[in-house]
Design a protein around this motif. Structure first.
Motif, PDB file in Angstrom:
ATOM      1  N   ALA A   1      10.737  13.022   2.103  1.00 29.62           N
ATOM      2  CA  ALA A   1      10.934  13.930   0.971  1.00 29.62           C
ATOM      3  C   ALA A   1       9.744  13.899   0.021  1.00 29.62           C
ATOM      4  O   ALA A   1       9.410  14.903  -0.609  1.00 29.62           O
ATOM      5  CB  ALA A   1      12.206  13.568   0.230  1.00 29.62           C
ATOM      6  N   LYS A   2       9.097  12.744  -0.059  1.00 26.71           N
ATOM      7  CA  LYS A   2       7.933  12.592  -0.945  1.00 26.71           C
ATOM      8  C   LYS A   2       6.624  12.650  -0.177  1.00 26.71           C
ATOM      9  O   LYS A   2       5.561  12.501  -0.778  1.00 26.71           O
ATOM     10  CB  LYS A   2       8.029  11.271  -1.703  1.00 26.71           C
TER      11      LYS A   2
ATOM     12  N   LEU B   1       0.837  -1.185   0.000  1.00 21.57           N
ATOM     13  CA  LEU B   1       0.000   0.000   0.000  1.00 21.57           C
ATOM     14  C   LEU B   1       0.881   1.246   0.000  1.00 21.57           C
ATOM     15  O   LEU B   1       1.937   1.274   0.633  1.00 21.57           O
ATOM     16  CB  LEU B   1      -0.913   0.026   1.226  1.00 21.57           C
ATOM     17  N   SER B   2       0.407   2.268  -0.697  1.00 29.16           N
ATOM     18  CA  SER B   2       1.096   3.555  -0.715  1.00 29.16           C
ATOM     19  C   SER B   2       0.113   4.649  -0.362  1.00 29.16           C
ATOM     20  O   SER B   2      -1.084   4.543  -0.643  1.00 29.16           O
ATOM     21  CB  SER B   2       1.684   3.841  -2.100  1.00 29.16           C
ATOM     22  N   CYS B   3       0.620   5.703   0.226  1.00 30.02           N
ATOM     23  CA  CYS B   3      -0.208   6.855   0.588  1.00 30.02           C
ATOM     24  C   CYS B   3       0.640   8.104   0.389  1.00 30.02           C
ATOM     25  O   CYS B   3       1.626   8.301   1.110  1.00 30.02           O
ATOM     26  CB  CYS B   3      -0.681   6.736   2.021  1.00 30.02           C
ATOM     27  N   ALA B   4       0.261   8.910  -0.577  1.00 29.92           N
ATOM     28  CA  ALA B   4       1.030  10.107  -0.898  1.00 29.92           C
ATOM     29  C   ALA B   4       0.245  11.356  -0.539  1.00 29.92           C
ATOM     30  O   ALA B   4      -0.926  11.488  -0.906  1.00 29.92           O
ATOM     31  CB  ALA B   4       1.376  10.116  -2.388  1.00 29.92           C
ATOM     32  N   ALA B   5       0.905  12.249   0.163  1.00 29.03           N
ATOM     33  CA  ALA B   5       0.271  13.506   0.556  1.00 29.03           C
ATOM     34  C   ALA B   5       0.775  14.640  -0.331  1.00 29.03           C
ATOM     35  O   ALA B   5       1.945  14.677  -0.718  1.00 29.03           O
ATOM     36  CB  ALA B   5       0.582  13.823   2.009  1.00 29.03           C
TER      37      ALA B   5
ATOM     38  N   SER C   1       8.952  10.342  13.249  1.00 23.63           N
ATOM     39  CA  SER C   1       9.968  11.081  12.520  1.00 23.63           C
ATOM     40  C   SER C   1      11.392  10.594  12.784  1.00 23.63           C
ATOM     41  O   SER C   1      12.270  10.763  11.936  1.00 23.63           O
ATOM     42  CB  SER C   1       9.865  12.572  12.838  1.00 23.63           C
ATOM     43  N   ASN C   2      11.626   9.954  13.939  1.00 22.44           N
ATOM     44  CA  ASN C   2      12.975   9.459  14.230  1.00 22.44           C
ATOM     45  C   ASN C   2      13.207   8.058  13.667  1.00 22.44           C
ATOM     46  O   ASN C   2      14.272   7.476  13.872  1.00 22.44           O
ATOM     47  CB  ASN C   2      13.254   9.481  15.737  1.00 22.44           C
TER      48      ASN C   2
ATOM     49  N   ASP D   1      -0.273  21.945   0.996  1.00 21.33           N
ATOM     50  CA  ASP D   1       0.472  22.944   1.769  1.00 21.33           C
ATOM     51  C   ASP D   1       1.155  22.328   2.983  1.00 21.33           C
ATOM     52  O   ASP D   1       0.934  22.751   4.110  1.00 21.33           O
ATOM     53  CB  ASP D   1      -0.474  24.059   2.214  1.00 21.33           C
ATOM     54  N   ILE D   2       2.030  21.354   2.749  1.00 21.44           N
ATOM     55  CA  ILE D   2       2.683  20.623   3.833  1.00 21.44           C
ATOM     56  C   ILE D   2       3.913  21.373   4.299  1.00 21.44           C
ATOM     57  O   ILE D   2       4.756  21.744   3.486  1.00 21.44           O
ATOM     58  CB  ILE D   2       3.066  19.209   3.366  1.00 21.44           C
ATOM     59  N   PHE D   3       3.987  21.569   5.620  1.00 20.67           N
ATOM     60  CA  PHE D   3       5.166  22.228   6.176  1.00 20.67           C
ATOM     61  C   PHE D   3       6.105  21.222   6.819  1.00 20.67           C
ATOM     62  O   PHE D   3       7.304  21.239   6.588  1.00 20.67           O
ATOM     63  CB  PHE D   3       4.743  23.290   7.196  1.00 20.67           C
TER      64      PHE D   3
END
Length: 121
Positions: free
Chosen positions: A74-75, A20-24, A53-54, A27-29
């Motif tokens: 990054a993506k 499965l993939s999920c791409a966002a 995140s770690n 306006d992502i900060f």
């Protein structure tokens, strides 16, 4: 505005695999965590896997050793590799990404639309 698009669900035989993939996009900060939930018919939504995140990960006991979560910051994409699928893995799988946007300066969860996974012979 942020949009999450899932892909990769489908029908697979017991013992098979899906990714499965999920791409966002939008306006992502900054992202903080990514994960997957699932909901089977007649059951409550349950956490499947999460990656923060770690790089630390956490899995539901029922999928440990079979599923692997990974993320590409990054993506802004999260993946779920599912191996040795069982009929009880059948569910709608939802991704989420905890992020801050350029518009909303607080972390909140954004959800995908869900993708069906069916495991049947």
């Amino acid at each position: 505005q942020v949009q999450l698009v899932e892909s990769g669900g489908g029908l697979v035989q017991p013992g098979g695999s899906l990714r499965l993939s999920c791409a966002a996009s939008g306006d992502i900060f900054m992202t903080n965590a990514m994960g997957w939930y699932r909901q089977a018919p007649g059951k409550e939504r349950e956490l499947v896997a999460v990656i923060i995140s770690n790089g630390n990960t956490n899995y539901a006991d029922s999928v440990k050793g079979r599923f692997t979560i990974s993320g590409d910051n990054a993506k802004n994409t999260v993946y779920l590799q599912m191996n040795n699928l069982k009929p009880e893995d059948r569910a709608v799988y939802y991704c989420y990404i905890r992020m801050r946007t350029t518009v909303v300066p607080l972390y909140r969860d954004y959800w995908g639309q869900g993708t069906q996974v069916t495991v049947s012979s």
